[in-house]
Design a protein around this motif. Structure first.
Motif, PDB file in Angstrom:
ATOM      1  N   LEU A  78      -2.868   3.991   2.158  1.00  0.00           N
ATOM      2  CA  LEU A  78      -3.996   4.973   2.217  1.00  0.00           C
ATOM      3  C   LEU A  78      -5.154   4.271   1.806  1.00  0.00           C
ATOM      4  O   LEU A  78      -6.347   4.567   2.247  1.00  0.00           O
ATOM      5  CB  LEU A  78      -3.613   5.940   1.181  1.00  0.00           C
ATOM      6  CG  LEU A  78      -2.361   6.991   1.835  1.00  0.00           C
ATOM      7  CD1 LEU A  78      -2.001   7.976   0.541  1.00  0.00           C
ATOM      8  CD2 LEU A  78      -2.899   7.709   2.905  1.00  0.00           C
ATOM      9  N   HIS A  79      -5.047   3.189   0.759  1.00  0.00           N
ATOM     10  CA  HIS A  79      -6.380   2.475   0.336  1.00  0.00           C
ATOM     11  C   HIS A  79      -6.667   1.711   1.735  1.00  0.00           C
ATOM     12  O   HIS A  79      -8.232   1.615   1.902  1.00  0.00           O
ATOM     13  CB  HIS A  79      -6.134   1.461  -0.581  1.00  0.00           C
ATOM     14  CG  HIS A  79      -6.379   2.317  -1.742  1.00  0.00           C
ATOM     15  ND1 HIS A  79      -7.476   2.206  -2.635  1.00  0.00           N
ATOM     16  CD2 HIS A  79      -5.543   3.338  -2.631  1.00  0.00           C
ATOM     17  CE1 HIS A  79      -7.460   3.172  -3.707  1.00  0.00           C
ATOM     18  NE2 HIS A  79      -6.096   3.603  -3.585  1.00  0.00           N
ATOM     19  N   MET A  80      -5.856   1.207   2.402  1.00  0.00           N
ATOM     20  CA  MET A  80      -6.217   0.304   3.584  1.00  0.00           C
ATOM     21  C   MET A  80      -6.668   1.132   4.600  1.00  0.00           C
ATOM     22  O   MET A  80      -7.619   0.709   5.538  1.00  0.00           O
ATOM     23  CB  MET A  80      -4.805  -0.413   4.049  1.00  0.00           C
ATOM     24  CG  MET A  80      -4.414  -1.424   3.184  1.00  0.00           C
ATOM     25  SD  MET A  80      -2.735  -2.160   3.561  1.00  0.00           S
ATOM     26  CE  MET A  80      -3.167  -2.796   5.146  1.00  0.00           C
ATOM     27  N   LEU A  81      -6.171   2.333   4.873  1.00  0.00           N
ATOM     28  CA  LEU A  81      -6.831   3.286   6.024  1.00  0.00           C
ATOM     29  C   LEU A  81      -8.378   3.597   5.350  1.00  0.00           C
ATOM     30  O   LEU A  81      -9.015   3.780   6.232  1.00  0.00           O
ATOM     31  CB  LEU A  81      -6.053   4.616   5.622  1.00  0.00           C
ATOM     32  CG  LEU A  81      -6.356   5.419   6.640  1.00  0.00           C
ATOM     33  CD1 LEU A  81      -6.286   5.439   7.932  1.00  0.00           C
ATOM     34  CD2 LEU A  81      -5.774   6.913   6.372  1.00  0.00           C
ATOM     35  N   ALA A  82      -8.681   3.687   4.031  1.00  0.00           N
ATOM     36  CA  ALA A  82     -10.012   4.216   3.778  1.00  0.00           C
ATOM     37  C   ALA A  82     -10.789   2.863   3.891  1.00  0.00           C
ATOM     38  O   ALA A  82     -11.954   3.059   4.311  1.00  0.00           O
ATOM     39  CB  ALA A  82      -9.795   4.176   2.314  1.00  0.00           C
ATOM     40  N   LEU A  83     -10.477   1.560   4.079  1.00  0.00           N
ATOM     41  CA  LEU A  83     -11.377   0.344   4.157  1.00  0.00           C
ATOM     42  C   LEU A  83     -11.334  -0.203   5.576  1.00  0.00           C
ATOM     43  O   LEU A  83     -12.297  -0.331   6.157  1.00  0.00           O
ATOM     44  CB  LEU A  83     -10.502  -0.723   3.386  1.00  0.00           C
ATOM     45  CG  LEU A  83     -10.587  -0.856   1.861  1.00  0.00           C
ATOM     46  CD1 LEU A  83      -9.798  -1.885   1.202  1.00  0.00           C
ATOM     47  CD2 LEU A  83     -12.105  -0.819   1.281  1.00  0.00           C
ATOM     48  N   ALA A  84     -10.281   0.322   6.347  1.00  0.00           N
ATOM     49  CA  ALA A  84     -10.293  -0.121   7.751  1.00  0.00           C
ATOM     50  C   ALA A  84      -9.276   0.615   8.591  1.00  0.00           C
ATOM     51  O   ALA A  84      -8.457   0.239   9.134  1.00  0.00           O
ATOM     52  CB  ALA A  84      -9.813  -1.635   8.050  1.00  0.00           C
ATOM     53  N   PRO A  85      -9.886   1.991   8.892  1.00  0.00           N
ATOM     54  CA  PRO A  85      -9.029   2.974   9.596  1.00  0.00           C
ATOM     55  C   PRO A  85      -8.744   2.625  11.183  1.00  0.00           C
ATOM     56  O   PRO A  85      -7.675   2.690  11.632  1.00  0.00           O
ATOM     57  CB  PRO A  85      -9.786   4.226   9.629  1.00  0.00           C
ATOM     58  CG  PRO A  85     -11.230   3.831   9.293  1.00  0.00           C
ATOM     59  CD  PRO A  85     -10.701   2.701   8.613  1.00  0.00           C
ATOM     60  N   GLU A  86      -9.779   1.653  11.679  1.00  0.00           N
ATOM     61  CA  GLU A  86      -9.605   1.129  13.033  1.00  0.00           C
ATOM     62  C   GLU A  86      -8.645   0.166  13.243  1.00  0.00           C
ATOM     63  O   GLU A  86      -8.497  -0.184  14.385  1.00  0.00           O
ATOM     64  CB  GLU A  86     -10.911   0.793  13.401  1.00  0.00           C
ATOM     65  CG  GLU A  86     -11.498  -0.768  13.000  1.00  0.00           C
ATOM     66  CD  GLU A  86     -12.002  -0.573  11.384  1.00  0.00           C
ATOM     67  OE1 GLU A  86     -12.110  -1.664  10.927  1.00  0.00           O
ATOM     68  OE2 GLU A  86     -12.053   0.620  10.942  1.00  0.00           O
ATOM     69  N   ARG A  87      -8.213  -0.536  12.055  1.00  0.00           N
ATOM     70  CA  ARG A  87      -7.170  -1.456  12.408  1.00  0.00           C
ATOM     71  C   ARG A  87      -5.984  -0.952  12.371  1.00  0.00           C
ATOM     72  O   ARG A  87      -4.865  -1.731  12.609  1.00  0.00           O
ATOM     73  CB  ARG A  87      -7.394  -2.539  11.152  1.00  0.00           C
ATOM     74  CG  ARG A  87      -8.813  -3.190  11.282  1.00  0.00           C
ATOM     75  CD  ARG A  87      -9.023  -4.277  10.329  1.00  0.00           C
ATOM     76  NE  ARG A  87      -7.855  -5.356  10.464  1.00  0.00           N
ATOM     77  CZ  ARG A  87      -7.819  -6.427   9.575  1.00  0.00           C
ATOM     78  NH1 ARG A  87      -8.435  -6.465   8.439  1.00  0.00           N
ATOM     79  NH2 ARG A  87      -6.802  -7.201   9.569  1.00  0.00           N
ATOM     80  N   ILE A  88      -5.467   0.259  11.828  1.00  0.00           N
ATOM     81  CA  ILE A  88      -4.363   0.903  11.848  1.00  0.00           C
ATOM     82  C   ILE A  88      -3.891   1.560  12.850  1.00  0.00           C
ATOM     83  O   ILE A  88      -4.261   2.602  13.387  1.00  0.00           O
ATOM     84  CB  ILE A  88      -4.304   1.798  10.516  1.00  0.00           C
ATOM     85  CG1 ILE A  88      -4.548   0.718   9.423  1.00  0.00           C
ATOM     86  CG2 ILE A  88      -2.745   2.429  10.560  1.00  0.00           C
ATOM     87  CD1 ILE A  88      -4.429   1.770   7.790  1.00  0.00           C
ATOM     88  N   ALA A  89      -2.852   1.159  13.702  1.00  0.00           N
ATOM     89  CA  ALA A  89      -2.296   1.607  15.100  1.00  0.00           C
ATOM     90  C   ALA A  89      -1.710   2.854  14.913  1.00  0.00           C
ATOM     91  O   ALA A  89      -1.722   3.553  15.706  1.00  0.00           O
ATOM     92  CB  ALA A  89      -1.617   0.735  15.922  1.00  0.00           C
ATOM     93  N   LYS A  90      -0.868   3.111  13.735  1.00  0.00           N
ATOM     94  CA  LYS A  90      -0.372   4.188  13.411  1.00  0.00           C
ATOM     95  C   LYS A  90       0.087   3.986  12.079  1.00  0.00           C
ATOM     96  O   LYS A  90       0.228   2.998  11.253  1.00  0.00           O
ATOM     97  CB  LYS A  90       1.023   4.549  14.278  1.00  0.00           C
ATOM     98  CG  LYS A  90       1.852   3.343  14.517  1.00  0.00           C
ATOM     99  CD  LYS A  90       2.926   3.740  15.622  1.00  0.00           C
ATOM    100  CE  LYS A  90       3.798   2.737  15.923  1.00  0.00           C
ATOM    101  NZ  LYS A  90       4.628   2.427  14.587  1.00  0.00           N
ATOM    102  N   LEU A  91       0.522   5.055  11.186  1.00  0.00           N
ATOM    103  CA  LEU A  91       0.629   5.069   9.648  1.00  0.00           C
ATOM    104  C   LEU A  91       2.108   5.837   9.653  1.00  0.00           C
ATOM    105  O   LEU A  91       2.387   7.037   9.983  1.00  0.00           O
ATOM    106  CB  LEU A  91      -0.332   5.883   9.200  1.00  0.00           C
ATOM    107  CG  LEU A  91      -0.306   5.917   7.826  1.00  0.00           C
ATOM    108  CD1 LEU A  91      -0.515   4.516   6.928  1.00  0.00           C
ATOM    109  CD2 LEU A  91      -1.439   6.636   7.214  1.00  0.00           C
ATOM    110  N   ALA A  92       2.809   5.234   8.808  1.00  0.00           N
ATOM    111  CA  ALA A  92       4.176   5.987   8.088  1.00  0.00           C
ATOM    112  C   ALA A  92       3.995   5.990   6.619  1.00  0.00           C
ATOM    113  O   ALA A  92       3.654   4.779   6.196  1.00  0.00           O
ATOM    114  CB  ALA A  92       5.142   5.419   8.668  1.00  0.00           C
ATOM    115  N   LEU A  93       4.358   6.916   5.766  1.00  0.00           N
ATOM    116  CA  LEU A  93       4.247   7.215   4.577  1.00  0.00           C
ATOM    117  C   LEU A  93       5.538   7.778   4.196  1.00  0.00           C
ATOM    118  O   LEU A  93       5.930   8.870   4.464  1.00  0.00           O
ATOM    119  CB  LEU A  93       3.411   8.188   4.044  1.00  0.00           C
ATOM    120  CG  LEU A  93       1.693   7.607   4.703  1.00  0.00           C
ATOM    121  CD1 LEU A  93       0.746   8.800   4.367  1.00  0.00           C
ATOM    122  CD2 LEU A  93       1.267   6.348   3.825  1.00  0.00           C
TER     123      LEU A  93
END
Length: 243
Positions: A78-93
């Motif tokens: 979630l911190h990575m999403l905050a810093l660089a959302p454009e780099r995450i192709a999709k997310l699983a938590l």
């Protein structure tokens, strides 16, 4: 006919972030069934804040990647999403608490690190964490227990101390999920008393398009308790990103 590996010739490898006192052993039963061609597993042991860990990972990862985080790994995700959302192709938590830590938890968490140092990692984990880690019917699962203890011993006390500070200093980034349009998967166990169904409901409310699944026979350690189910859901998630 042989099935081609998922993510083959794909520019977004699968990145797996482990939890507290965990390493690659956490994900091995899942990846063995996923048939993923490009996967990277990371143990979170090189910094004492989620922000620092997120920056460290972003420095070494490719421009685009598929990101899955378990427990503490989900916090860092979630911190990575905050810093660089454009780099995450999709997310699983998986098995995640998205909230900030309560201020009065800090001393209790640091005292636990001191107790682990005094008692030894295995005894401390057995007495304090193991009863909360898995579903009640798995408490006598010797193989599962030995895997969890082995990861903890391999991680060591210094890693526990650093990861404790990560948990203490974490931030709540749920508001960013509302604008994250990529495929998002939320997995939790019905018997998880560490990251409860209510924690995951809070995430699901923040990202309405996410697929939220509760595994009824699991506790906190989904990848080890139900690797086949986790692999199946993650396989669908990976394929969704390619559709």
């Amino acid at each position: 006919m042989k099935t081609a590996p998922l993510l083959e010739n794909h520019n977004a490898p699968l990145v797996l972030l482990s939890g507290t006192l965990c390493n690659d052993r956490l994900w091995q039963p899942v990846t063995e069934q996923l048939n993923v061609s490009h996967v990277r597993c990371y143990s979170l042991n090189n910094a004492d804040s989620a922000h620092a860990l997120a920056n460290e990972l972003l420095d070494v990862l490719p421009l685009r990647f598929c990101l899955a985080g378990f427990s503490l790994g989900g916090i860092v995700a979630l911190h990575m999403l905050a810093l660089a959302p454009e780099r995450i192709a999709k997310l699983a938590l998986l098995s995640v608490n998205p909230f900030r830590d309560a201020p009065d938890n800090a001393e209790r968490r640091r005292a636990a690190v001191r107790e682990a140092a005094n008692q030894g990692m295995t005894r401390w984990l057995t007495d304090t964490l193991w009863p909360r880690y898995v579903a009640p019917h798995r408490l006598n699962d010797t193989l599962l227990y030995r895997t969890v203890v082995q990861m903890a011993e391999e991680s060591g006390l210094e890693t526990l101390a650093r990861q404790t500070e990560v948990a203490i200093s974490r931030e709540d980034h749920r508001q960013l999920l509302a604008s994250f349009a990529a495929p998002t998967l939320i997995l939790n166990g019905a018997h998880d008393v560490i990251c409860t169904p209510q924690h995951h409901l809070a995430i699901a409310k923040a990202v309405p398009h996410a697929r939220w699944i509760t595994l009824p026979e699991c506790g906190h350690f989904l990848p080890l308790e139900a690797p086949q189910q986790v692999a199946n859901f993650m396989r669908n998630w990976i394929q969704e990103s390619q559709s």
